[in-house]
Write a protein that holds these residues in place. Structure first.
Motif, PDB file in Angstrom:
ATOM      1  N   ALA A  21      70.260 -24.421 -15.854  1.00  0.00           N
ATOM      2  CA  ALA A  21      70.644 -23.274 -15.729  1.00  0.00           C
ATOM      3  C   ALA A  21      69.554 -22.832 -17.463  1.00  0.00           C
ATOM      4  N   GLY A  22      69.905 -21.475 -17.502  1.00  0.00           N
ATOM      5  CA  GLY A  22      69.395 -21.332 -18.527  1.00  0.00           C
ATOM      6  C   GLY A  22      68.044 -20.914 -17.712  1.00  0.00           C
ATOM      7  N   MET A  23      67.648 -21.041 -17.188  1.00  0.00           N
ATOM      8  CA  MET A  23      66.496 -20.630 -16.439  1.00  0.00           C
ATOM      9  C   MET A  23      66.107 -18.972 -16.308  1.00  0.00           C
ATOM     10  N   PRO A  24      65.544 -18.630 -16.155  1.00  0.00           N
ATOM     11  CA  PRO A  24      65.424 -17.398 -16.472  1.00  0.00           C
ATOM     12  C   PRO A  24      64.422 -16.709 -14.963  1.00  0.00           C
ATOM     13  N   LEU A  25      64.866 -15.156 -14.473  1.00  0.00           N
ATOM     14  CA  LEU A  25      65.303 -15.154 -13.223  1.00  0.00           C
ATOM     15  C   LEU A  25      64.199 -13.952 -13.282  1.00  0.00           C
ATOM     16  N   LEU A  26      64.716 -13.253 -14.489  1.00  0.00           N
ATOM     17  CA  LEU A  26      63.612 -10.955 -13.426  1.00  0.00           C
ATOM     18  C   LEU A  26      64.520 -10.957 -15.005  1.00  0.00           C
ATOM     19  N   ARG A  27      63.632 -10.080 -15.375  1.00  0.00           N
ATOM     20  CA  ARG A  27      63.855  -9.068 -16.663  1.00  0.00           C
ATOM     21  C   ARG A  27      63.802  -7.429 -16.471  1.00  0.00           C
ATOM     22  N   ILE A  28      64.992  -7.045 -16.310  1.00  0.00           N
ATOM     23  CA  ILE A  28      65.757  -5.540 -16.061  1.00  0.00           C
ATOM     24  C   ILE A  28      65.395  -5.041 -17.624  1.00  0.00           C
ATOM     25  N   HIS A  29      64.457  -3.352 -17.534  1.00  0.00           N
ATOM     26  CA  HIS A  29      64.398  -2.731 -18.510  1.00  0.00           C
ATOM     27  C   HIS A  29      65.010  -1.369 -18.272  1.00  0.00           C
ATOM     28  N   ALA A  30      64.589  -0.820 -19.464  1.00  0.00           N
ATOM     29  CA  ALA A  30      65.846   1.003 -19.629  1.00  0.00           C
ATOM     30  C   ALA A  30      64.474   1.621 -20.548  1.00  0.00           C
ATOM     31  N   LEU A  31      64.953   3.017 -20.260  1.00  0.00           N
ATOM     32  CA  LEU A  31      63.867   4.031 -20.122  1.00  0.00           C
ATOM     33  C   LEU A  31      65.096   4.688 -21.695  1.00  0.00           C
ATOM     34  N   HIS A  40      72.226  -1.419 -24.565  1.00  0.00           N
ATOM     35  CA  HIS A  40      72.543  -2.730 -24.000  1.00  0.00           C
ATOM     36  C   HIS A  40      73.129  -3.204 -22.650  1.00  0.00           C
ATOM     37  N   PHE A  41      72.847  -3.930 -21.852  1.00  0.00           N
ATOM     38  CA  PHE A  41      73.011  -4.231 -20.501  1.00  0.00           C
ATOM     39  C   PHE A  41      74.033  -4.846 -20.433  1.00  0.00           C
ATOM     40  N   HIS A  42      75.006  -4.930 -19.147  1.00  0.00           N
ATOM     41  CA  HIS A  42      76.252  -5.634 -18.711  1.00  0.00           C
ATOM     42  C   HIS A  42      76.193  -6.020 -17.550  1.00  0.00           C
ATOM     43  N   LEU A  43      76.506  -7.169 -17.104  1.00  0.00           N
ATOM     44  CA  LEU A  43      76.294  -7.562 -16.583  1.00  0.00           C
ATOM     45  C   LEU A  43      77.822  -7.596 -14.973  1.00  0.00           C
ATOM     46  N   CYS A  44      78.280  -6.867 -14.622  1.00  0.00           N
ATOM     47  CA  CYS A  44      79.890  -6.881 -14.091  1.00  0.00           C
ATOM     48  C   CYS A  44      79.867  -8.371 -12.763  1.00  0.00           C
ATOM     49  N   GLN A  45      81.315  -8.903 -13.375  1.00  0.00           N
ATOM     50  CA  GLN A  45      82.020 -10.431 -13.223  1.00  0.00           C
ATOM     51  C   GLN A  45      82.208 -10.598 -11.416  1.00  0.00           C
ATOM     52  N   ASN A  46      81.045  -9.733 -10.549  1.00  0.00           N
ATOM     53  CA  ASN A  46      82.031 -10.108  -8.849  1.00  0.00           C
ATOM     54  C   ASN A  46      80.528  -9.718  -8.601  1.00  0.00           C
ATOM     55  N   ILE A  62      73.537 -12.023 -18.319  1.00  0.00           N
ATOM     56  CA  ILE A  62      72.084 -10.731 -19.009  1.00  0.00           C
ATOM     57  C   ILE A  62      72.391 -11.156 -20.180  1.00  0.00           C
ATOM     58  N   ARG A  63      71.220 -10.916 -21.212  1.00  0.00           N
ATOM     59  CA  ARG A  63      71.158 -10.339 -21.953  1.00  0.00           C
ATOM     60  C   ARG A  63      71.228  -9.159 -22.565  1.00  0.00           C
ATOM     61  N   GLU A  64      71.919  -8.848 -23.651  1.00  0.00           N
ATOM     62  CA  GLU A  64      72.876  -8.005 -23.855  1.00  0.00           C
ATOM     63  C   GLU A  64      71.889  -6.485 -24.165  1.00  0.00           C
ATOM     64  N   LYS A  65      70.922  -6.806 -24.995  1.00  0.00           N
ATOM     65  CA  LYS A  65      69.989  -6.370 -25.857  1.00  0.00           C
ATOM     66  C   LYS A  65      68.537  -6.792 -25.264  1.00  0.00           C
ATOM     67  N   VAL A  98      74.193  -4.062 -12.857  1.00  0.00           N
ATOM     68  CA  VAL A  98      73.445  -4.275 -13.958  1.00  0.00           C
ATOM     69  C   VAL A  98      74.274  -2.636 -14.092  1.00  0.00           C
ATOM     70  N   PHE A  99      74.627  -2.913 -14.914  1.00  0.00           N
ATOM     71  CA  PHE A  99      74.654  -1.744 -16.045  1.00  0.00           C
ATOM     72  C   PHE A  99      74.447  -1.517 -17.274  1.00  0.00           C
ATOM     73  N   LEU A 100      74.286  -0.139 -17.884  1.00  0.00           N
ATOM     74  CA  LEU A 100      73.151   0.115 -18.556  1.00  0.00           C
ATOM     75  C   LEU A 100      74.140   1.638 -19.694  1.00  0.00           C
ATOM     76  N   SER A 101      73.795   1.185 -20.998  1.00  0.00           N
ATOM     77  CA  SER A 101      74.956   1.837 -22.280  1.00  0.00           C
ATOM     78  C   SER A 101      74.412   1.794 -23.344  1.00  0.00           C
TER      79      SER A 101
END
Length: 329
Positions: A21-31, A40-46, A62-65, A98-101
């Motif tokens: 647990a806590g293992m980082p998998l990948l990093r997602i970016h936004a422009l 702000h990043f959000h992961l739907c729980q499905n 996912i870390r939101e910031k 992953v959703f973005l806002s």
């Protein structure tokens, strides 16, 4: 303004049994679409296991910031059997969104139009030893390094070369990167953070595609391995440039003689558009640019017509090829 956007729409990663647990998998970016936006990043729980089946996500967050996707719970063999739906295959693929806002997400808010898809390959084995991995596996994921950046948008970081999982597990190895590019390209690589940034607003009518090389060097004791992969950036169009006429000529003369057969071409007028390419189906392009005879004489309307033919062409500003459209009326 369309707001924040993802520079890539799909992400791929492998997840092994019993990673902590806590293992980082990948990093997602936004422009950004404008300077004052905050991602702000959000992961739907499905988890989508197949088109017909989904399962509550108990393992990934996912870390939101920062957009860092990580394991919130270790995935054991019992979990794997449940998510693989009893399959005998050593690998199970699941999908999540992953959703973005530009504002903090509310609980269970999963209807944002801006989303990226993450494909996870769940592997029924423990993670391989770092010493058994090739330089390619240590340096890069199975994803192509291909990105989409909108023209006329603010600069920003859109990728990080360092793999979070490898950096976490293989701390005895020295892995460094370089971004090989021609002089003057609008991209900067930061060796301290391994991040790649677009440094200025892009103009698709000046250049539509950038082809760079990502180079990785792996050092283990006295042994050194190197690998290079293409790093591609495509510039997305904003439809911000008007059509234009070659040499500024907006008039064409026509001479009409008697006894001409139906279908005879009397005159032509050419219009170029460097900003857009032909849209399919073709009727969509015809509706966007129309040719009309303006007259009050019904005989002229019945006797003459304007036909519209168009095709894709290439312009060459600054020595690079940019797609556009040539319209013949």
């Amino acid at each position: 303004a369309l707001g924040l956007y993802f520079p890539r729409r799909e992400y791929l990663e492998n997840v092994y049994i019993d990673e902590p647990a806590g293992m980082p998998l990948l990093r997602i970016h936004a422009l950004k679409d404008s300077h004052d936006e905050v991602a702000h990043f959000h992961l739907c729980q499905n988890l989508i296991i197949s088109r017909a089946r989904s399962h509550e996500n108990n393992w990934f967050q996912i870390r939101e910031k920062t957009g860092l996707l990580y394991l919130s719970k270790s995935l054991d063999r019992e979990d794997f059997n449940m998510l693989s739906v009893g399959s005998w295959m050593p690998l199970s693929k699941v999908m999540l969104y992953v959703f973005l806002s530009s504002h903090p997400f509310q609980e269970k808010e999963c209807d944002s139009a801006t989303r990226a898809t993450v494909f996870l390959s769940l592997i029924n084995a423990t993670a391989p030893a770092c010493s058994s991995l090739t330089a390619r596996q240590l340096c890069f994921t199975e994803m192509d390094l291909s990105f989409h950046i909108k023209e006329n948008k603010p600069p920003g970081t859109f990728h990080r070369l360092q793999l979070p999982s490898v950096h976490h597990l293989c701390q005895n190895l020295s892995i460094s990167y370089k971004l090989l590019a021609a002089e003057g390209v609008p991209f900067r690589y930061n060796e301290n953070t391994t991040s790649v940034q677009v440094t200025q607003r892009l103009d698709r009518e000046e250049r539509e595609r950038y082809e760079l090389i990502a180079k990785c060097t792996v050092r283990e004791g006295f042994r050194e391995m190197q690998v290079e992969v293409p790093f591609l950036v495509n510039v997305l169009d904003e439809d911000d440039s008007p059509p234009f006429l070659p040499n500024g000529t907006d008039t064409a003369d026509a001479v009409v003689e008697f006894n001409r057969k139906e279908g005879t071409v009397l005159s032509t007028l050419t219009v170029y558009d460097a900003d857009t390419t032909p849209i399919y189906p073709l009727e969509s392009s015809r509706k966007k640019y129309t040719g009309t005879i303006i007259t009050d004489d019904p005989w002229i309307s019945e006797t003459f017509r304007v036909e519209h033919i168009f095709d894709e062409i290439h312009f060459s500003p600054n020595g690079s090829q940019v797609r556009g459209t040539r319209h013949e009326y």
